[in-house]
Design a protein around this motif. Structure first.
Motif, PDB file in Angstrom:
ATOM      1  N   GLN A  57      51.784  23.473  39.041  1.00  0.00           N
ATOM      2  CA  GLN A  57      52.266  22.199  38.523  1.00  0.00           C
ATOM      3  C   GLN A  57      52.197  21.103  39.579  1.00  0.00           C
ATOM      4  OE1 GLN A  57      56.191  23.344  37.302  1.00  0.00           O
ATOM      5  NE2 GLN A  57      55.518  24.311  35.392  1.00  0.00           N
ATOM      6  N   ASP A  58      52.382  21.490  40.849  1.00  0.00           N
ATOM      7  CA  ASP A  58      52.445  20.505  41.931  1.00  0.00           C
ATOM      8  C   ASP A  58      51.086  20.182  42.541  1.00  0.00           C
ATOM      9  OD1 ASP A  58      55.166  20.497  41.567  1.00  0.00           O
ATOM     10  OD2 ASP A  58      55.597  21.827  43.257  1.00  0.00           O
ATOM     11  N   SER A  59      50.137  21.126  42.468  1.00  0.00           N
ATOM     12  CA  SER A  59      48.862  20.952  43.175  1.00  0.00           C
ATOM     13  C   SER A  59      47.672  21.250  42.259  1.00  0.00           C
ATOM     14  CB  SER A  59      48.824  21.870  44.403  1.00  0.00           C
ATOM     15  OG  SER A  59      47.572  21.792  45.050  1.00  0.00           O
ATOM     16  N   THR A  60      47.003  20.198  41.819  1.00  0.00           N
ATOM     17  CA  THR A  60      45.844  20.365  40.942  1.00  0.00           C
ATOM     18  C   THR A  60      44.732  21.155  41.625  1.00  0.00           C
ATOM     19  OG1 THR A  60      46.341  18.248  39.883  1.00  0.00           O
ATOM     20  CG2 THR A  60      44.129  19.123  39.570  1.00  0.00           C
ATOM     21  N   ARG A  61      44.527  20.908  42.909  1.00  0.00           N
ATOM     22  CA  ARG A  61      43.417  21.535  43.631  1.00  0.00           C
ATOM     23  C   ARG A  61      43.579  23.057  43.755  1.00  0.00           C
ATOM     24  NH1 ARG A  61      43.475  19.534  49.791  1.00  0.00           N
ATOM     25  NH2 ARG A  61      42.042  21.294  49.986  1.00  0.00           N
ATOM     26  N   ASP A  62      44.814  23.563  43.611  1.00  0.00           N
ATOM     27  CA  ASP A  62      45.051  25.001  43.778  1.00  0.00           C
ATOM     28  C   ASP A  62      45.113  25.768  42.457  1.00  0.00           C
ATOM     29  OD1 ASP A  62      45.341  25.179  46.693  1.00  0.00           O
ATOM     30  OD2 ASP A  62      47.101  23.913  46.395  1.00  0.00           O
ATOM     31  N   ARG A  63      44.959  25.074  41.326  1.00  0.00           N
ATOM     32  CA  ARG A  63      45.141  25.729  40.033  1.00  0.00           C
ATOM     33  C   ARG A  63      44.120  26.824  39.779  1.00  0.00           C
ATOM     34  NH1 ARG A  63      46.567  20.265  36.525  1.00  0.00           N
ATOM     35  NH2 ARG A  63      48.634  19.964  37.470  1.00  0.00           N
ATOM     36  N   ALA A  64      42.851  26.550  40.049  1.00  0.00           N
ATOM     37  CA  ALA A  64      41.816  27.553  39.800  1.00  0.00           C
ATOM     38  C   ALA A  64      42.035  28.809  40.641  1.00  0.00           C
ATOM     39  CB  ALA A  64      40.432  26.963  40.073  1.00  0.00           C
ATOM     40  N   THR A  65      42.442  28.609  41.904  1.00  0.00           N
ATOM     41  CA  THR A  65      42.699  29.753  42.790  1.00  0.00           C
ATOM     42  C   THR A  65      43.859  30.594  42.261  1.00  0.00           C
ATOM     43  OG1 THR A  65      41.926  28.506  44.710  1.00  0.00           O
ATOM     44  CG2 THR A  65      43.304  30.433  45.145  1.00  0.00           C
ATOM     45  N   ILE A  66      44.909  29.932  41.816  1.00  0.00           N
ATOM     46  CA  ILE A  66      46.078  30.658  41.308  1.00  0.00           C
ATOM     47  C   ILE A  66      45.744  31.403  40.024  1.00  0.00           C
ATOM     48  CG2 ILE A  66      48.407  30.364  40.365  1.00  0.00           C
ATOM     49  CD1 ILE A  66      48.735  28.050  42.399  1.00  0.00           C
ATOM     50  N   VAL A  67      44.946  30.791  39.154  1.00  0.00           N
ATOM     51  CA  VAL A  67      44.498  31.479  37.930  1.00  0.00           C
ATOM     52  C   VAL A  67      43.729  32.742  38.298  1.00  0.00           C
ATOM     53  CG1 VAL A  67      42.882  31.340  35.994  1.00  0.00           C
ATOM     54  CG2 VAL A  67      44.481  29.470  36.414  1.00  0.00           C
ATOM     55  N   SER A  68      42.871  32.648  39.295  1.00  0.00           N
ATOM     56  CA  SER A  68      42.099  33.815  39.736  1.00  0.00           C
ATOM     57  C   SER A  68      43.013  34.916  40.266  1.00  0.00           C
ATOM     58  CB  SER A  68      41.104  33.388  40.824  1.00  0.00           C
ATOM     59  OG  SER A  68      40.334  34.483  41.264  1.00  0.00           O
ATOM     60  N   VAL A  69      44.034  34.532  41.030  1.00  0.00           N
ATOM     61  CA  VAL A  69      44.988  35.502  41.591  1.00  0.00           C
ATOM     62  C   VAL A  69      45.770  36.189  40.471  1.00  0.00           C
ATOM     63  CG1 VAL A  69      47.121  35.723  42.922  1.00  0.00           C
ATOM     64  CG2 VAL A  69      45.216  34.392  43.830  1.00  0.00           C
ATOM     65  N   LEU A  70      46.260  35.409  39.521  1.00  0.00           N
ATOM     66  CA  LEU A  70      47.089  35.974  38.456  1.00  0.00           C
ATOM     67  C   LEU A  70      46.304  36.871  37.509  1.00  0.00           C
ATOM     68  CD1 LEU A  70      49.377  32.910  37.595  1.00  0.00           C
ATOM     69  CD2 LEU A  70      49.970  34.943  38.932  1.00  0.00           C
ATOM     70  N   THR A  71      45.066  36.492  37.173  1.00  0.00           N
ATOM     71  CA  THR A  71      44.262  37.362  36.311  1.00  0.00           C
ATOM     72  C   THR A  71      43.909  38.661  37.027  1.00  0.00           C
ATOM     73  OG1 THR A  71      42.269  36.111  36.966  1.00  0.00           O
ATOM     74  CG2 THR A  71      43.310  35.515  34.873  1.00  0.00           C
ATOM     75  N   ALA A  72      43.647  38.573  38.324  1.00  0.00           N
ATOM     76  CA  ALA A  72      43.374  39.791  39.102  1.00  0.00           C
ATOM     77  C   ALA A  72      44.610  40.691  39.118  1.00  0.00           C
ATOM     78  CB  ALA A  72      42.957  39.423  40.524  1.00  0.00           C
ATOM     79  N   TYR A  73      45.789  40.091  39.168  1.00  0.00           N
ATOM     80  CA  TYR A  73      47.046  40.850  39.148  1.00  0.00           C
ATOM     81  C   TYR A  73      47.164  41.632  37.846  1.00  0.00           C
ATOM     82  CZ  TYR A  73      52.080  41.785  39.562  1.00  0.00           C
ATOM     83  OH  TYR A  73      53.304  42.409  39.642  1.00  0.00           O
TER      84      TYR A  73
END
Length: 318
Positions: free
Chosen positions: A70-86
Motif C-alpha cells: 500500500q505504501d510503495s508502488t515500486r515494491d508491489r510486483a516483488t511482494i506479489v512474487s514473494v507471496l505467490t511463491a509462499y
C-alpha cells in the motif's frame, strides 16, 4: 549606477529563493532516501517473519508485506512474487494430482496463513508492470479469499484444486485454469471472460450468471453444474461433459458444442442460435422454449428430448 543599486535587492532576493529551493530539493531527496531505507528494513523484517515456526509471526510478516504494498508502488510486483511463491511452497498439490484424490470434505479449508496470503493477493492495490500470479498446482480447497470482488485476472491456476472455494463475483478474466479442479466451487457472477478451462473439473459447480464468453472449456467436466443464466457466447465446449447440468436461460450463441455430452441437461429457454452442436448428445435433454435458430445439428442425438416451443428446428428434427 542608480539602476545597479536598485537591482541589488532583487538579485539578493532571487539568490535567497534559489538557495531555499536547493535546500528544499536536497531535503526532499534525503527524505526519499530515508523512506526507501525504512521500507527496505520493513521488507527484510517481514521476509524473516515468513520463515518463522510461529503462525502468529508468519501472519505478522504477511500483513506487513500488505502494508508495504500500500505504501510503495515500486515494491508491489516483488511482494506479489514473494507471496505467490509462499503459497506454492506451503500449499502444494499432492504429487498424485488432486483429480485422483477422493472428493474433498465440505469443511476443507486452507491453512490460516495461506488464507491470509490469498486475501492479501485478492485485494491488492493495482500495479503497473505487475507479475502474473503464479498459483499453479496449489491446494486451495475451501478457499474464501475476500469479501469483495477478488482480483485474479490473468492468474495462473493450472492444475490447482479449488474445490469448494468461494470465488463468487471474482475477476478471473483471462485466467489459466486448465486442468484445475473446481468441484462444488461457487463461481456465481464471476468474470471468466476468455479464461482457459480446458480439461477442468467443474462438477456440481455454481456458475449462475457467470461470464464465460469466449472461454475455452474443451473436454471440461461440468456434470450437475448450475449454469443457469450463464454467458457462454462463443465459448468452446467441444467434447465437454454437461450431463444433467442446469443451463436454463443460458446464453450459448455461436458456442462450440461439437461432440458435447448434454444428455439430461436442462436447456429450457436457452439461447443456442448459431451454436455448433455437431455430434452432440442431447438425449433426454429439456430444450423447452430454447432458440436453435441457425444452429448446426448434424448427427446430434435428440432421442427423448423435450422440444416444446423450440425455435429453429425443422419438422424432421422434432
Amino acid at each position: 549606477m542608480g539602476l545597479v543599486a536598485v537591482s541589488l535587492p532583487g538579485l539578493a532576493a532571487l539568490a535567497a529563493l534559489l538557495f531555499t529551493w536547493m535546500q528544499v530539493g536536497q531535503a526532499n531527496k534525503e527524505l526519499r532516501i530515508s523512506e526507501q531505507g525504512q521500507i527496505t528494513n520493513r521488507f527484510n523484517a517481514a521476509i524473516t517473519n515468513l520463515g518463522s515456526d510461529s503462525l502468529d509471526v508468519r501472519l505478522g510478516g504477511i500483513y506487513a508485506l500488505e502494508r508495504i504494498m500500500q505504501d510503495s508502488t515500486r515494491d508491489r510486483a516483488t511482494i506479489v512474487s514473494v507471496l505467490t511463491a509462499y503459497v506454492r511452497r506451503h500449499a502444494p498439490l499432492p504429487e498424485k494430482g488432486s483429480e485422483k484424490q477422493p472428493s474433498p470434505s465440505p469443511d476443507a479449508t486452507p491453512a490460516t496463513d495461506i488464507e491470509a496470503v490469498m486475501h492479501v493477493l485478492a485485494e491488492r492495490p493495482p500495479a503497473g508492470d505487475e507479475l502474473v500470479l503464479d498459483l499453479s498446482r496449489t491446494d486451495l480447497r475451501g478457499l474464501t479469499p475476500g469479501t469483495g470482488r477478488s482480483e485474479f485476472a490473468d492468474a495462473d491456476f493450472r492444475e490447482s484444486d479449488l474445490s469448494g472455494a468461494d470465488l463468487s463475483h471474482a475477476n478471473l478474466a483471462g485466467a489459466d485454469l486448465d486442468g484445475a479442479v473446481l468441484r462444488t466451487t461457487d463461481l456465481s457472477d464471476a468474470s471468466l471472460l476468455a479464461a482457459g478451462l480446458a480439461g477442468a473439473v467443474l462438477s456440481d459447480a455454481l456458475l449462475t450468471a457467470a461470464n464465460l464468453t469466449s472461454a475455452d472449456l474443451e473436454s471440461a467436466r461440468l456434470g450437475g453444474a448450475d449454469l443457469s443464466g450463464t454467458y457462454l457466447n462463443s465459448t468452446v465446449l467441444e467434447k465437454a461433459v454437461l450431463q444433467d447440468a442446469n443451463l436454463t436461460g443460458a446464453y450459448l450463441r455461436s458456442a462450440d458444442l461439437e461432440d458435447a455430452d448434454l444428455s439430461g441437461a436442462r436447456l429450457n429457454s436457452a439461447e443456442l442460435t448459431l451454436a455448433d452442436l455437431t455430434g452432440a448428445d442431447l438425449t433426454g435433454a429439456d430444450l423447452t422454449g430454447a432458440d436453435l435458430t441457425g444452429a448446426i445439428l448434424t448427427d446430434a442425438r435428440l432421442e427423448g428430448a423435450k422440444l416444446d416451443g423450440v425455435r429453429g428446428l425443422s419438422p424432421s428434427q422434432r
